[in-house]
Design a protein around this motif. Sequence first.
Motif, mmCIF file in Angstrom:
data_model
loop_
_atom_site.group_PDB
_atom_site.id
_atom_site.type_symbol
_atom_site.label_atom_id
_atom_site.label_comp_id
_atom_site.label_asym_id
_atom_site.label_seq_id
_atom_site.Cartn_x
_atom_site.Cartn_y
_atom_site.Cartn_z
ATOM 1 N N TRP A 1 -15.516 -7.229 -1.631
ATOM 2 C CA TRP A 1 -15.145 -6.619 -0.259
ATOM 3 C C TRP A 1 -13.642 -6.785 0.182
ATOM 4 O O TRP A 1 -13.173 -5.996 0.510
ATOM 5 C CB TRP A 1 -16.228 -7.003 0.859
ATOM 6 N N CYS A 2 -13.321 -7.971 -0.005
ATOM 7 C CA CYS A 2 -12.162 -8.651 0.431
ATOM 8 C C CYS A 2 -11.154 -7.914 -0.410
ATOM 9 O O CYS A 2 -10.289 -7.448 -0.150
ATOM 10 C CB CYS A 2 -11.792 -10.071 0.390
ATOM 11 N N LEU A 3 -11.551 -7.978 -1.695
ATOM 12 C CA LEU A 3 -10.231 -7.222 -2.725
ATOM 13 C C LEU A 3 -10.225 -5.809 -2.533
ATOM 14 O O LEU A 3 -9.267 -5.220 -2.493
ATOM 15 C CB LEU A 3 -10.981 -7.516 -4.323
ATOM 16 N N ASN A 4 -11.365 -4.816 -2.036
ATOM 17 C CA ASN A 4 -11.433 -3.660 -1.981
ATOM 18 C C ASN A 4 -10.498 -3.367 -0.660
ATOM 19 O O ASN A 4 -9.408 -2.538 -0.777
ATOM 20 C CB ASN A 4 -12.669 -3.091 -1.676
ATOM 21 N N TYR A 5 -10.307 -3.894 0.470
ATOM 22 C CA TYR A 5 -9.634 -3.712 1.565
ATOM 23 C C TYR A 5 -8.112 -4.354 1.410
ATOM 24 O O TYR A 5 -7.190 -4.106 2.051
ATOM 25 C CB TYR A 5 -10.147 -4.426 2.938
ATOM 26 N N LEU A 6 -8.129 -5.358 0.370
ATOM 27 C CA LEU A 6 -6.764 -5.854 0.272
ATOM 28 C C LEU A 6 -6.080 -4.755 -0.418
ATOM 29 O O LEU A 6 -4.868 -4.406 -0.207
ATOM 30 C CB LEU A 6 -6.731 -7.219 -0.711
ATOM 31 N N ALA A 7 -6.725 -4.029 -1.389
ATOM 32 C CA ALA A 7 -6.299 -3.020 -2.176
ATOM 33 C C ALA A 7 -5.809 -1.802 -1.214
ATOM 34 O O ALA A 7 -4.699 -1.241 -1.539
ATOM 35 C CB ALA A 7 -7.058 -2.344 -3.124
ATOM 36 N N VAL A 8 -6.814 -1.513 -0.157
ATOM 37 C CA VAL A 8 -6.228 -0.595 0.883
ATOM 38 C C VAL A 8 -4.846 -0.766 1.536
ATOM 39 O O VAL A 8 -4.050 -0.013 1.916
ATOM 40 C CB VAL A 8 -7.361 -0.472 1.813
ATOM 41 N N ALA A 9 -4.651 -2.253 1.943
ATOM 42 C CA ALA A 9 -3.348 -2.752 2.743
ATOM 43 C C ALA A 9 -2.367 -2.416 1.780
ATOM 44 O O ALA A 9 -1.410 -2.252 2.159
ATOM 45 C CB ALA A 9 -3.644 -4.087 2.913
ATOM 46 N N LEU A 10 -2.721 -2.909 0.468
ATOM 47 C CA LEU A 10 -1.320 -2.627 -0.754
ATOM 48 C C LEU A 10 -1.373 -1.242 -0.716
ATOM 49 O O LEU A 10 0.162 -0.982 -0.764
ATOM 50 C CB LEU A 10 -1.952 -3.256 -1.837
ATOM 51 N N ARG A 11 -2.034 -0.467 -0.438
ATOM 52 C CA ARG A 11 -1.783 1.165 -0.447
ATOM 53 C C ARG A 11 -1.004 1.418 0.540
ATOM 54 O O ARG A 11 -0.013 2.399 0.366
ATOM 55 C CB ARG A 11 -3.103 2.031 -0.726
ATOM 56 N N GLU A 12 -1.371 1.053 1.699
ATOM 57 C CA GLU A 12 -0.641 1.325 3.160
ATOM 58 C C GLU A 12 0.793 0.769 2.947
ATOM 59 O O GLU A 12 1.732 1.476 3.440
ATOM 60 C CB GLU A 12 -1.313 0.852 4.208
ATOM 61 N N ALA A 13 0.961 -0.267 2.168
ATOM 62 C CA ALA A 13 2.472 -0.828 2.010
ATOM 63 C C ALA A 13 3.096 -0.128 0.946
ATOM 64 O O ALA A 13 4.254 -0.415 0.699
ATOM 65 C CB ALA A 13 2.087 -2.156 1.595
ATOM 66 N N GLY A 14 2.603 0.887 0.273
ATOM 67 C CA GLY A 14 3.088 1.676 -0.727
ATOM 68 C C GLY A 14 3.075 0.837 -2.107
ATOM 69 O O GLY A 14 3.618 1.485 -3.054
ATOM 70 N N ARG A 15 2.522 0.013 -2.147
ATOM 71 C CA ARG A 15 2.286 -0.726 -3.616
ATOM 72 C C ARG A 15 1.142 -0.263 -4.395
ATOM 73 O O ARG A 15 0.030 -0.928 -4.504
ATOM 74 C CB ARG A 15 2.235 -2.221 -3.470
ATOM 75 N N TYR A 16 1.330 1.099 -4.956
ATOM 76 C CA TYR A 16 0.096 1.773 -5.379
ATOM 77 C C TYR A 16 -0.371 1.047 -6.815
ATOM 78 O O TYR A 16 -1.531 1.092 -6.925
ATOM 79 C CB TYR A 16 0.365 3.071 -5.750
ATOM 80 N N GLU A 17 0.342 0.456 -7.642
ATOM 81 C CA GLU A 17 -0.199 0.017 -8.753
ATOM 82 C C GLU A 17 -0.886 -1.251 -8.686
ATOM 83 O O GLU A 17 -2.065 -1.477 -9.119
ATOM 84 C CB GLU A 17 1.139 -0.255 -9.761
#
Length: 773
Positions: free
Chosen positions: A683-699
Motif C-alpha cells: 500500500w505504501c509503495l503504491n502511493y509512493l509511486a503515485v507521489a513520484l508520478r506527481e513529481a514527474g519521476r515516471y520511471e
Amino acid sequence: MTQRAESPRTELAGRLQAIQKLSGRSLRELERATGISSSSLSRYFAGRSLPPWSSVVALCRLVRRDPRPLRELWELASQLPPPPPAAAVRPKVAGRNDLPLDVADFTGRQEELDAVRQSLLAARAVAIDGMAGVGKTCLAVHLAHQLAPEYADGQLYLDLHGFTPAREPLEPVAALRMLLAALEIPTADSLAGVEELAALWRAELAQRRVLVLLDNVADAEHARPLLPGAGASAVLITSRNRLVELDQVPPVSLDVLGAADGIELLQQASGPGDRVAKEPEATAEVLRLCGGLPLAIRLSAARLRHRPGWTIGVLADRLRTGSDHVDTALSMSLRQLDHGQRRTFRLLGLLPGATFDAYVVAALTGSSLAATQTSLEDLVDSHLVQEPRPAVFRLHDLVRGFAGRLATAEESSADQRQAVVRVLDYYLHSAAAAGKLLRYAYPDETPLPCPAPAALPAFAGQEAALAWFDEEYPNLVEALTVGSDLHVSRLPRLLRPYYFRRAASADENRLLEQALAAAERLGDPAVVAAVQADLGFARYSAGRFPEALQYYESAATTMPESASLAVRRGYLHQDLGETSQAMELFRSAAELFDRDQQPKGVAHATAFQAWAAYQLGQLDEAAALARTALALQSDAEDWPPPITALVTLGAAIGATDPAGAIAYLTDALRLAREDDHVQNQAWCLNYLAVALREAGRYEEALATHRKALQLVEDSAERQWAVNFLNSYAETSLAAGLADHARAIYQQALELAESTGYAHEATVARAGLAAVSQ
C-alpha cells in the motif's frame, strides 16, 4: 606409614561418600556442579572406579575442603601392579577374527563409513551412536570386515549388553577378562580391579595391531577402561547414547535411511522379484511406516521374502497394525532412565504437533523449566529424542508411537488429559504474550480462562514474537484438534495478529470457523459475537464481502455499540463503494472510542475517516483529519504505527506538494517494513509511486508500482492487487504508455468485479473510458 584396615581404594571411596553427604546434593546435582557425569560419580562413590585426581579436586572444592590431604591416599589407590617379568613371552594370536557375519544387503551410509574411517586414523577410537534400530551394529560390523586386512593381529568382537532385554550390562572387569582371554593373556586372581586389568589390556594392545568392536555400550564409563593407549590398535564402539564424556573419542551419529537407500534395502532384503518396483506408492508407505529404520525395513522385508504371495500393499496393510519388534528394541533404551525421565518420555507421546521446545514440555509434565531442560538433554543423548535445531526437539515417528502407547499403558486417562490441558493452557498464554508484541488494532484483551504456566518464553520484541509464531504455528494448529471448546474458541482469535502479518486469510477463516462452532457449543453470547466479528473481518480480508457483511450483522445484534466492529464494518462498506456510509461508521467509531476513553481507538478511527475523505475527493479534509490522527498517535508509544494517516496525508497533498508527499510516504513505508506487514508495505509503495508520478519521476514511479504488485503476487492474498492496479494504470497513462494502461485497467476491472470491490471497479471503468478518448 600407618597400617590401613582397608584397601586404599575402599578408603578413598568412603572419603568421597562423606564429601557427597557434606554437600547435601544428589548425583544429578553434583553432575551439574562439577561436570562429572552421575554414572561416573556413582562408580567413584561405590569404589568400582578410581577417579582422576582432577575429579577429587573438583569434589573437594565444591565443599570448600583442601584436597591435598587425600593426595597420598589417591596415589596409593592408583598404584598399578608391576609389569610381567621380561622373560615371560606372550603369545600373539595372529589373524583371529571374532566378528559377526557381515550382512549381504548393506546399503548406503557411505558418508558415515568415510567419517568413521577418518576418525580411526586420527583417534584410533570412534563411538557410533544412534537410536534403536538405526543400524549402528550393522555399520560397525560391515566396516570392521572391510578394515580387517589392516589389523593383522586380530579382530575382536564383544557385546557389552548395554541394552539387551532381560540381561544386565557386562561389567568392565568381566569384559576385560574376556578380551584378554581372546588374546590368550592369562589374568591372575591378583589382578582383580578394573584399573589393573585395564592397564594390562592397554599394554597388550600397544604390542599388537588389533581391531576391537565393542557393541552395545551403555555409557562412557562402560567403555572407558576398554579403550586403547599407545600403539596401532583401534576400537569401534556402538551405543544408543552419545558418549559425550569420552572427549578423546570422536562421535559419528547415524540418522534414518533416506528414501532411495530405504527402497534399495527393501528390494535387496525381500529377495528376488520386482514387487518393490511394481508398487512405488505402497513401497513409499512401507518405508514411512518403518520410519526409515534399517531394523524395521529388514524385518518387514523378511516377511515379504517368506511370503511370495504377498504384494507390497499387503505388507503395508499388515504394518499399520503396529511394530512390536521396534517397541521391544526401544524399551531397552528406557532402562537407563530414572523415573522422571521415563515419565517425560512417555508423556511426549501425547504432544500435538511434530516439534516441541523445553517450555511446552515443562507444561506437559508440570515440571520446572530447568529440570525439563536436563531431562531433554538426557533423552537426546539416549537417542530417544532428536534435536534437529538448537532447542527445537522432535520424536521419530516410530518413537512417538511407542511413547504414546507407553503413556496409554502407564498413565491414567485423567492424568493424560490433564497433561494435554496443561499444554493447551500454555499455548494460549504463549500466543497471547507473543501477540501483544505484534501491533494490532483489535487485540483480544479479555482475561484468559486458564492458569498461567510456570514458565513462558521471554520475547525480546516483535521479531522474536514472529519467530516464535513461525516455529510453533503448525503445533498450534494441531493443538486445536485435541483442544476443548474453551481452547478452540479462544486460540484462533489470539493468532489474528500473526495472520495479519503473514497474509494467511485462508487459515484464519478456517480456524475461526472452528472457533465459532466451539463458542456456540459453550453457549456464551458475548464470545459468539466476538468470534463472529473476527470471522467477518477474516472474510473481508479474503475478499468474501457478502459473507463478511452477514457475520458483522450477526455480531451487531449482540454488540450494537462496538467501536471496533464499527471500524471493521467501515472497511467493508468503503470497498463496496459505499464510501459515505463508511465515513459515518468511522465517525461513529471515533465517538464511541472517545466515550470509552480509548485515545488509541480515536486515532485509528480518525485515520480511516481521513482515508474515506480522500476517496470522496475531499483532499483538504483528508489532510486535516490525517494530521489530527498523527497528533493523537504521537501521545502514546504503544499505538500501532500511523501508517494509514501518513499514507492518506501523502496521497492528499501529492498534487500540490509532491516532495512533502514523498517524505510522508517514505516514512510510512519504513514503519510498514518495521511492522513486517506485506499488504501495508505494498500500500505504501503504491502511493509512493503515485507521489513520484506527481513529481514527474515516471520511471521511478512505474518501478515502485511493480514492487508493490510483486509483494502481493508473492503473498497468499493475490486479491489485494485490486487496490493497486488502477494507480499503476494511471501512472502508465501519465507516462505515455496508453496500451499498457488499457491492459492494466482491464485487469483491475476483472479482478474488482470478481471479488466485489465496487469502488475499484468504478475507477477502472472510468480509466478505460479515459484511455479510449
